[in-house]
Design a protein around this motif. Structure first.
Motif, PDB file in Angstrom:
ATOM      1  N   ASP A 144      -0.905   8.171   8.794  1.00  0.00           N
ATOM      2  CA  ASP A 144      -0.604   6.770   9.052  1.00  0.00           C
ATOM      3  C   ASP A 144      -1.893   5.959   8.879  1.00  0.00           C
ATOM      4  O   ASP A 144      -2.899   6.477   8.398  1.00  0.00           O
TER       5      ASP A 144
ATOM      6  N   SER B 198       6.818   1.427   7.429  1.00  0.00           N
ATOM      7  CA  SER B 198       5.854   0.469   7.963  1.00  0.00           C
ATOM      8  C   SER B 198       4.964   1.127   9.018  1.00  0.00           C
ATOM      9  O   SER B 198       5.447   1.886   9.875  1.00  0.00           O
ATOM     10  N   ASN B 199       3.679   0.836   8.970  1.00  0.00           N
ATOM     11  CA  ASN B 199       2.755   1.340   9.977  1.00  0.00           C
ATOM     12  C   ASN B 199       2.710   0.428  11.212  1.00  0.00           C
ATOM     13  O   ASN B 199       1.912   0.665  12.115  1.00  0.00           O
ATOM     14  N   ASP B 200       3.577  -0.579  11.236  1.00  0.00           N
ATOM     15  CA  ASP B 200       3.596  -1.512  12.364  1.00  0.00           C
ATOM     16  C   ASP B 200       4.393  -0.979  13.545  1.00  0.00           C
ATOM     17  O   ASP B 200       4.351  -1.568  14.636  1.00  0.00           O
ATOM     18  N   THR B 201       5.153   0.100  13.338  1.00  0.00           N
ATOM     19  CA  THR B 201       5.948   0.673  14.428  1.00  0.00           C
ATOM     20  C   THR B 201       5.598   2.144  14.607  1.00  0.00           C
ATOM     21  O   THR B 201       5.121   2.804  13.672  1.00  0.00           O
TER      22      THR B 201
ATOM     23  N   ARG C 236       4.992   4.981  11.640  1.00  0.00           N
ATOM     24  CA  ARG C 236       3.758   5.781  11.579  1.00  0.00           C
ATOM     25  C   ARG C 236       4.079   7.273  11.613  1.00  0.00           C
ATOM     26  O   ARG C 236       3.438   8.074  10.921  1.00  0.00           O
TER      27      ARG C 236
END
Length: 212
Positions: free
Chosen positions: A131, A184-187, A191
């Motif tokens: 991630d 998405s690496n935002d969640t 990740r």
């Protein structure tokens, strides 16, 4: 009068030459189009043959995973024209920040190895991914995610070589770090999907020189 006949004759010859070259050009265009169509047909047949080989291999691997009791939450199977790709859940294989295969994952990676060894004569690529969370300053072994992903791919490579006797001449490994996310690496869920190891098994028609 004689000059007029000569001029008329010369004009006629030029017209005949022009007609000839135009005809030759049309024939060449037709030949080029025929060659292009034949090449396109050949490529379509070739790709179809490649895809059918991958689909058959993918079906076999899916069946073997089912028999081994490995669920889809641990490994995903994706069929491509040239290869079948197994995506292994990184959280199943490794502890956070580590490239050493977890002791809890030995049974899992052993079952994966038993499947892969059947394709030992075909080219296999192992690719590590992470991630986007930076490595902590306390992790002195891996300075960044690229290095960690390389270490994880190499751990799987080494396990297959040392424990399953797989042929290193047809097997390679590399790391991509955080550069190829699939979510998405935002969640946290995204990740978790990005922390993975991909194993590409090239089918029998695509294996030549893949690693060269």
């Amino acid at each position: 009068f004689t000059d007029g006949v000569l001029i008329s004759s010369g004009v006629s010859q030029l017209e005949e030459l022009n007609d000839y070259y135009e005809s030759m050009g049309e024939n060449q265009d037709a030949q080029n189009q025929q060659i292009a169509e034949s090449q396109e047909q050949y490529e379509e047949q070739k790709n179809q043959q490649l895809l059918e080989a991958s689909e058959q291999m993918g079906e076999n691997i899916q069946q073997q995973l089912k028999v081994a009791g490995i669920d889809s939450g641990k490994v995903d199977v994706q069929v491509e024209t040239q290869y079948v790709m197994l995506t292994l859940n990184g959280s199943v294989l490794f502890d956070s920040g580590s490239a050493n295969i977890s002791s809890n994952a030995y049974d899992f990676i052993s079952k994966i190895g038993d499947i892969l060894v059947q394709y030992d004569k075909q080219d296999i690529q192992i690719i590590g991914h992470t991630d986007s969370v930076p490595q902590s300053s306390s992790n002195k072994k891996y300075s960044d995610n690229m290095e960690l992903s390389q270490g994880r791919a190499y751990s799987v490579y080494t396990y297959l070589k040392d424990n399953k006797g797989m042929d290193v001449s047809t097997m390679g490994c590399m790391g991509r770090g955080e550069t190829s996310p699939i979510a998405s690496n935002d969640t946290a869920e995204g990740r978790a999907q990005n922390r993975r190891v991909e194993i590409k098994i090239f089918n029998e028609y695509s294996s030549s020189n893949v690693l060269q």
